[in-house]
Design a protein around this motif. Structure first.
Motif, PDB file in Angstrom:
ATOM      1  N   ARG A 183      -7.505  -2.433  -0.929  1.00 62.06           N
ATOM      2  CA  ARG A 183      -6.333  -1.635  -1.293  1.00 62.06           C
ATOM      3  C   ARG A 183      -5.057  -2.281  -0.763  1.00 62.06           C
ATOM      4  NH1 ARG A 183      -8.299   4.680  -1.029  1.00 62.06           N
ATOM      5  NH2 ARG A 183     -10.551   4.268  -1.242  1.00 62.06           N
ATOM      6  N   TYR A 184      -3.951  -1.813  -1.296  1.00 63.92           N
ATOM      7  CA  TYR A 184      -2.643  -2.381  -0.975  1.00 63.92           C
ATOM      8  C   TYR A 184      -2.372  -2.331   0.527  1.00 63.92           C
ATOM      9  CZ  TYR A 184       2.470  -2.915  -1.049  1.00 63.92           C
ATOM     10  OH  TYR A 184       3.755  -3.331  -0.833  1.00 63.92           O
ATOM     11  N   HIS A 185      -2.114  -3.511   1.133  1.00 64.46           N
ATOM     12  CA  HIS A 185      -1.807  -3.597   2.566  1.00 64.46           C
ATOM     13  C   HIS A 185      -2.804  -2.796   3.416  1.00 64.46           C
ATOM     14  CE1 HIS A 185       2.728  -4.760   1.933  1.00 64.46           C
ATOM     15  NE2 HIS A 185       1.874  -5.705   1.535  1.00 64.46           N
ATOM     16  N   GLN A 186      -4.074  -2.873   3.040  1.00 60.99           N
ATOM     17  CA  GLN A 186      -5.059  -1.960   3.626  1.00 60.99           C
ATOM     18  C   GLN A 186      -5.184  -2.084   5.141  1.00 60.99           C
ATOM     19  OE1 GLN A 186      -8.828  -1.809   1.621  1.00 60.99           O
ATOM     20  NE2 GLN A 186      -9.845  -0.786   3.310  1.00 60.99           N
ATOM     21  N   VAL A 187      -5.310  -3.295   5.651  1.00 68.06           N
ATOM     22  CA  VAL A 187      -5.504  -3.451   7.102  1.00 68.06           C
ATOM     23  C   VAL A 187      -4.307  -2.909   7.862  1.00 68.06           C
ATOM     24  CG1 VAL A 187      -5.837  -5.104   8.969  1.00 68.06           C
ATOM     25  CG2 VAL A 187      -7.043  -5.431   6.804  1.00 68.06           C
ATOM     26  N   ARG A 188      -3.118  -3.215   7.430  1.00 68.75           N
ATOM     27  CA  ARG A 188      -1.918  -2.741   8.114  1.00 68.75           C
ATOM     28  C   ARG A 188      -1.840  -1.211   8.081  1.00 68.75           C
ATOM     29  NH1 ARG A 188       1.215  -7.306   8.883  1.00 68.75           N
ATOM     30  NH2 ARG A 188       0.684  -9.059   7.511  1.00 68.75           N
ATOM     31  N   ARG A 189      -2.190  -0.642   6.945  1.00 72.73           N
ATOM     32  CA  ARG A 189      -2.120   0.816   6.815  1.00 72.73           C
ATOM     33  C   ARG A 189      -3.218   1.512   7.612  1.00 72.73           C
ATOM     34  NH1 ARG A 189      -2.507   1.672   0.690  1.00 72.73           N
ATOM     35  NH2 ARG A 189      -1.902   3.835   1.116  1.00 72.73           N
ATOM     36  N   MET A 190      -4.366   0.866   7.744  1.00 73.63           N
ATOM     37  CA  MET A 190      -5.429   1.467   8.552  1.00 73.63           C
ATOM     38  C   MET A 190      -5.016   1.564  10.015  1.00 73.63           C
ATOM     39  SD  MET A 190      -8.800  -0.334   6.838  1.00 73.63           S
ATOM     40  CE  MET A 190     -10.015   0.422   7.930  1.00 73.63           C
ATOM     41  N   PHE A 191      -4.456   0.487  10.540  1.00 73.39           N
ATOM     42  CA  PHE A 191      -4.032   0.545  11.945  1.00 73.39           C
ATOM     43  C   PHE A 191      -2.825   1.454  12.115  1.00 73.39           C
ATOM     44  CE2 PHE A 191      -6.609  -3.358  12.376  1.00 73.39           C
ATOM     45  CZ  PHE A 191      -7.348  -2.987  13.501  1.00 73.39           C
TER      46      PHE A 191
END
Length: 239
Positions: A183-191
Motif C-alpha cells: 500500500r501507499y507509503h505503507q511502512v512509514r504509515r505503519m510506524f
C-alpha cells in the motif's frame, strides 16, 4: 524476427538507423564477421561495435535505487531510467518498474519488459514478500511486532486492515519489516500509527532475492535462477 527490427526494438535506433549500421559494417557476429540484414544468427552471437547485443525481450533488471530518484518515466528530477543506457528507455516492449519505491526510499528495485512476470510479482494473490529496513526517530515501544502481525491494524483513510506483517527489532531504533502487500507509503504509515517516524528506509529483499552489495545506482541483469528467488521465502538479507 528480422535483424533490423530486432535491433531497432532494443533501442539502438530507428530501423533506418539500424539499416545504416549494417551498411557501415558495425554489426558483426562473435567472430568479427560482418553481418547483413537478412542473416540468421543467434541473439547471443550478435555484436554492435564489438559489444554484445543487449538481452532480448524477457529482460529483468535488479537495481539499487538511490535516494532522490523516482520510479517514473517523466519527472522534474532524476528518474530510474537515467541510471540505465539511454536505449533502455526506448526498448520495445517497454521496460517498466515492478512496483515503486518513493523518492525517499532506497534499495532493491526490479524492472522488466515481461508484463506477465510484472503482474505475477505485484499481484496480491502471489503474496511476494518485500523486506525493508528502517531507522526510526524514536525507540520501539515493544508492542509493534504483535500489532503488525495481528492483521487488525487499520491505517488512516483505509477501509480494510493490513495483512499480517513480521517485524524484527535490530536495535532500539532499527527494525526489519516483511510485508506481503504494497500500500501507499505503507511502512512509514505503519510506524506513524504507533506514534513513531521513519527516518531512513531501504528495501533489502524481494522474496529471497537480496540487494546484497550492489552499490547505489548500480544494476545488473537477472537470470532465471535470480528471478525464481524473488518468489522464495525471505532470507536474512541485510543492507
Amino acid at each position: 524476427m528480422k535483424l533490423v527490427k530486432l535491433i531497432a526494438n532494443l533501442g539502438y535506433g530507428s530501423r533506418k538507423d539500424v539499416a545504416w549500421m549494417f551498411r557501415e559494417g558495425r554489426i558483426t557476429d562473435a567472430d568479427g564477421d560482418v553481418l547483413y540484414a537478412d542473416d540468421r544468427v543467434e541473439h547471443a552471437r550478435i555484436r554492435i561495435d564489438g559489444e554484445p547485443l543487449d538481452p532480448p525481450p524477457g529482460l529483468v533488471l535488479m537495481m539499487h535505487k538511490p535516494l532522490g530518484v523516482t520510479c517514473s518515466r517523466k519527472d522534474p528530477g532524476r528518474v530510474v531510467y537515467d541510471l540505465l543506457p539511454p536505449r533502455y528507455r526506448v526498448r520495445e516492449p517497454a521496460l517498466s518498474t515492478v512496483g515503486r519505491l518513493d523518492r525517499d526510499t532506497s534499495g532493491l528495485l526490479l524492472l522488466t519488459d515481461d508484463g506477465a512476470l510484472l503482474h505475477r510479482i505485484i499481484s496480491p494473490r502471489a503474496s511476494v514478500a518485500k523486506v525493508y529496513e528502517a531507522t526510526l526517530a524514536e525507540d520501539l515501544r515493544g508492542d509493534e511486532a504483535a500489532l503488525f502481525a495481528s492483521g487488525t491494524l487499520m491505517l488512516e483513510s483505509e477501509t480494510t486492515p493490513l495483512a499480517p506483517a513480521a517485524l524484527d527489532a535490530l536495535g532500539p531504533r532499527h527494525a526489519r519489516l516483511t510485508l506481503h502487500e504494497g500500500r501507499y507509503h505503507q511502512v512509514r504509515r505503519m510506524f506513524a500509527a504507533t506514534g513513531n517516524r521513519v527516518e531512513t528506509l531501504q528495501r533489502v529483499a524481494i522474496g529471497a532475492l537480496c540487494l546484497g552489495e550492489l552499490a547505489p545506482g548500480a544494476w545488473r541483469v537477472l537470470d532465471a535462477e535470480d528471478v525464481a528467488r524473488a518468489f522464495g521465502a525471505p532470507s536474512a538479507c541485510r543492507a
